[in-house]
Enzyme design. Structure first.
Site, short mmCIF file in Angstrom:
data_model
loop_
_atom_site.label_atom_id
_atom_site.label_comp_id
_atom_site.label_asym_id
_atom_site.label_seq_id
_atom_site.Cartn_x
_atom_site.Cartn_y
_atom_site.Cartn_z
N GLY A 64 0.81 -1.21 0.00
CA GLY A 64 0.00 0.00 0.00
C GLY A 64 0.84 1.26 0.00
O GLY A 64 0.50 2.26 -0.65
N ASP A 65 1.96 1.25 0.72
CA ASP A 65 2.87 2.40 0.72
C ASP A 65 3.51 2.57 -0.65
O ASP A 65 3.70 3.71 -1.13
CB ASP A 65 3.95 2.21 1.78
CG ASP A 65 3.38 2.13 3.18
OD1 ASP A 65 2.32 2.73 3.44
OD2 ASP A 65 4.01 1.45 4.03
#
Length: 412
Positions: free
Chosen positions: A336-337
């Site tokens: 997600g990052d």
């Protein structure tokens, strides 16, 4: 990462009650699209090579994508027949190097790979153990530097060996850690990530010093010099104050609040942000707990990550979705990052997108969603939350025609 039809950021399945439908009838004609794509990619590769060479001394950025307009099933939406089928993929401005302050958690990660988790009172063999820097703010900062941006990370670590290792790794990656608070009275937050043979994970963590910092500790000249502030999980009052200060200085703002989005009083920071990053479970929780509807936002852009099903970007004027890229996941930590880093790296180099806040035209996010999905996919192929997000790997992951499954809805 696509409509509402996928999996959460960590790859777990989600229900499909807001699924966007696609069909082969709405795909681009294969022959013509392939020819256009080959010509475009060849020209783009040449320019990116020249551009990366020019900006090695002071940073830079590049992107990639094309699109296809597809009818949606939203009765309140119409597909714009004028959607650009051949968007410009070349870096428009080689001198535009986005500078981002990434604020939030800085951790030291211990990643443990096992074939399967043991039963209670059981034991299992550790197949592989890796240690590396982690924390959402730090991960995004490193990803942005990998993709040619400039990053300052703001957060806090303890006055211990883990904190020193985390800061040393950030500096080695090209991130400016000069604003990080060292809290000698607290340990650095250490996160133990246990990954099973299927790539699924569980986490064990201590809070430690990772929320010792406050908005008052960030040098205002550093914030004033930034193009963008990216917020991750932290004290709600700190996030709100940082977002307000960034708005006053003219910087755009994004916020990835994480899994505690509905449990903490983030409303002020949410409303002060131009872009929100959520997975679908977080989006549902936010919709239920606040007055923010991530699925149909009325005043901001929301990028919703759907794990191995891609992502969808929702705006007040419509949406753009893409089902992601096929990979064999090894470790979903940090995916997600990586998506956020890719999305921001693509969006922040475009004055049309961020010149006056973030654009609400969904067509402007064809490139950012493709780059974000590619970066998320790359991250799942590596052990630990950090991976090389070079543009070569992004292009390799995209393949020959990443636009094929783009779905764009433009509300009248």
């Amino acid at each position: 990462m696509s409509g509402r039809d996928g999996a959460a950021d960590d790859g777990s399945p989600a229900d499909g009650d807001r699924r966007d439908d696609t069909s082969d009838d709405h795909r681009a004609e294969d022959g013509e699209a392939a020819d256009d794509w080959d010509e475009t990619v060849a020209a783009w590769d040449r320019e990116v090579d020249e551009w990366e060479e020019d900006v090695r001394e002071d940073g830079g950025d590049g992107v990639d994508s094309v699109d296809d307009a597809v009818d949606g099933d939203n009765d309140a939406a119409d597909v714009d027949p004028a959607v650009d089928r051949d968007p410009d993929l070349t870096p428009d401005d080689a001198d535009r190097v986005p500078k981002v302050v990434s604020a939030g958690h800085i951790n030291w990660d211990v990643t443990i790979h096992v074939d399967s988790l043991p039963e209670p009172d059981g034991e299992t063999r550790i197949d592989r153990l890796e240690q590396s820097g982690g924390g959402s703010a730090a991960n995004v900062a490193v990803g942005l530097v990998d993709l040619g941006g400039q990053s300052v990370v703001y957060g806090s670590v303890g006055g211990d060996e883990s904190g020193a290792l985390a800061l040393r790794e950030l500096a080695s990656a090209g991130v400016d850690p000069g604003q990080v608070l060292v809290d000698a009275d607290e340990p650095t937050s250490v996160k133990y990530v246990i990954v099973d043979g299927g790539g699924e994970l569980l986490m064990l963590a201590n809070d430690g010093a990772n929320e010792s910092f406050s908005a008052a500790g960030l040098d205002r000249d550093t914030l004033a010099a930034a193009d963008h502030l990216h917020l991750t999980g932290q004290q709600p009052e700190t996030a709100a104050a940082l977002a307000t200060a960034a708005a006053e200085s003219g910087a755009t703002r994004s916020f990835d609040p994480g899994r505690r989005v509905a449990d903490r009083e983030f409303e002020a920071a949410l409303h002060a942000s131009d872009v929100l990053f959520l997975n679908d479970r977080e989006a549902d929780a936010l919709e239920a707990a606040t007055d923010v509807d991530p699925w149909e936002p009325d005043d901001r852009v929301v990028a919703i990550k759907l794990g191995d099903e891609g992502a969808t970007v929702r705006t007040p004027h419509g949406s753009v979705s893409h089902p992601g890229f096929d990979v064999d996941p090894v470790d979903t930590t940090g995916a997600g990052d990586a998506f956020a880093a890719g999305f921001l790296a693509a969006a922040l180099r475009e004055p049309e997108i961020t010149g006056d806040g973030f654009s609400h035209d969904p067509r402007d996010y064809q490139v950012p969603i493709l780059v974000g999905n590619a970066c998320g996919a790359v991250a799942t192929e590596s052990v630990t939350a950090r991976t090389d997000l070079s543009w070569d790997r992004v292009r390799e992951t995209m393949g020959e025609s990443p636009e094929t499954d783009l779905l764009i809805e433009v509300r009248a």
